[in-house]
Design a protein around this motif. Structure first.
Motif, mmCIF file in Angstrom:
data_model
loop_
_atom_site.group_PDB
_atom_site.id
_atom_site.type_symbol
_atom_site.label_atom_id
_atom_site.label_comp_id
_atom_site.label_asym_id
_atom_site.label_seq_id
_atom_site.Cartn_x
_atom_site.Cartn_y
_atom_site.Cartn_z
ATOM 1 N N PRO A 79 17.708 1.365 33.013
ATOM 2 C CA PRO A 79 17.191 0.780 34.250
ATOM 3 C C PRO A 79 16.458 1.734 35.177
ATOM 4 O O PRO A 79 15.635 1.295 35.974
ATOM 5 N N ASP A 80 16.742 3.027 35.102
ATOM 6 C CA ASP A 80 16.087 3.961 36.015
ATOM 7 C C ASP A 80 16.124 5.376 35.440
ATOM 8 O O ASP A 80 16.763 5.631 34.424
ATOM 9 N N ARG A 81 15.426 6.265 36.123
ATOM 10 C CA ARG A 81 15.297 7.639 35.628
ATOM 11 C C ARG A 81 16.641 8.361 35.578
ATOM 12 O O ARG A 81 16.928 9.088 34.622
ATOM 13 N N ASP A 82 17.463 8.178 36.606
ATOM 14 C CA ASP A 82 18.759 8.854 36.623
ATOM 15 C C ASP A 82 19.606 8.462 35.417
ATOM 16 O O ASP A 82 20.204 9.312 34.765
ATOM 17 N N ALA A 83 19.652 7.172 35.127
ATOM 18 C CA ALA A 83 20.420 6.693 33.975
ATOM 19 C C ALA A 83 19.855 7.273 32.682
ATOM 20 O O ALA A 83 20.606 7.693 31.795
ATOM 21 N N ALA A 84 18.532 7.308 32.571
ATOM 22 C CA ALA A 84 17.896 7.834 31.359
ATOM 23 C C ALA A 84 18.202 9.312 31.171
ATOM 24 O O ALA A 84 18.498 9.755 30.059
ATOM 25 N N GLU A 85 18.154 10.078 32.250
ATOM 26 C CA GLU A 85 18.434 11.514 32.142
ATOM 27 C C GLU A 85 19.896 11.768 31.797
ATOM 28 O O GLU A 85 20.202 12.634 30.982
ATOM 29 N N GLU A 86 20.810 11.003 32.410
ATOM 30 C CA GLU A 86 22.234 11.149 32.084
ATOM 31 C C GLU A 86 22.491 10.777 30.628
ATOM 32 O O GLU A 86 23.221 11.475 29.922
ATOM 33 N N ALA A 87 21.908 9.682 30.187
ATOM 34 C CA ALA A 87 22.094 9.241 28.811
ATOM 35 C C ALA A 87 21.520 10.258 27.827
ATOM 36 O O ALA A 87 22.117 10.522 26.785
ATOM 37 N N ALA A 88 20.384 10.835 28.151
ATOM 38 C CA ALA A 88 19.771 11.835 27.269
ATOM 39 C C ALA A 88 20.704 13.029 27.080
ATOM 40 O O ALA A 88 20.854 13.545 25.963
#
Length: 81
Positions: A11-20
């Protein structure tokens, strides 16, 4: 070797970076996934964007069901190829 890719939509950049960051720990992925901003049609604001994590899986060792569950932890999903 095949060119298998998985795409996780978050849903957003923060989630994507954490997931990565978590992908490596959870699945033992050596290669960093590619982060891609996917703006919604007609929107310029970064708040109206989904983020994609693109994972190469040439050896086809990642389980689609496990990736579904993983993406759901960040309110995301895995796109079917």
């Amino acid at each position: 070797m095949s060119d298998v890719r998985h795409v996780l939509v978050l849903p957003d950049r923060d989630a994507a970076e954490e997931a990565a960051r978590a992908l490596g720990e959870r699945f033992g992925i050596d290669e960093e996934p590619q982060l891609v901003r996917d703006a919604l049609a007609g929107e310029d604001d970064a708040e109206d964007a989904q983020w994609l994590l693109v994972l190469r899986d040439e050896e086809e060792r990642l389980d689609a069901g496990e990736l579904d569950e993983f993406a759901a932890e960040w309110d995301g999903w895995r796109e079917e190829p």
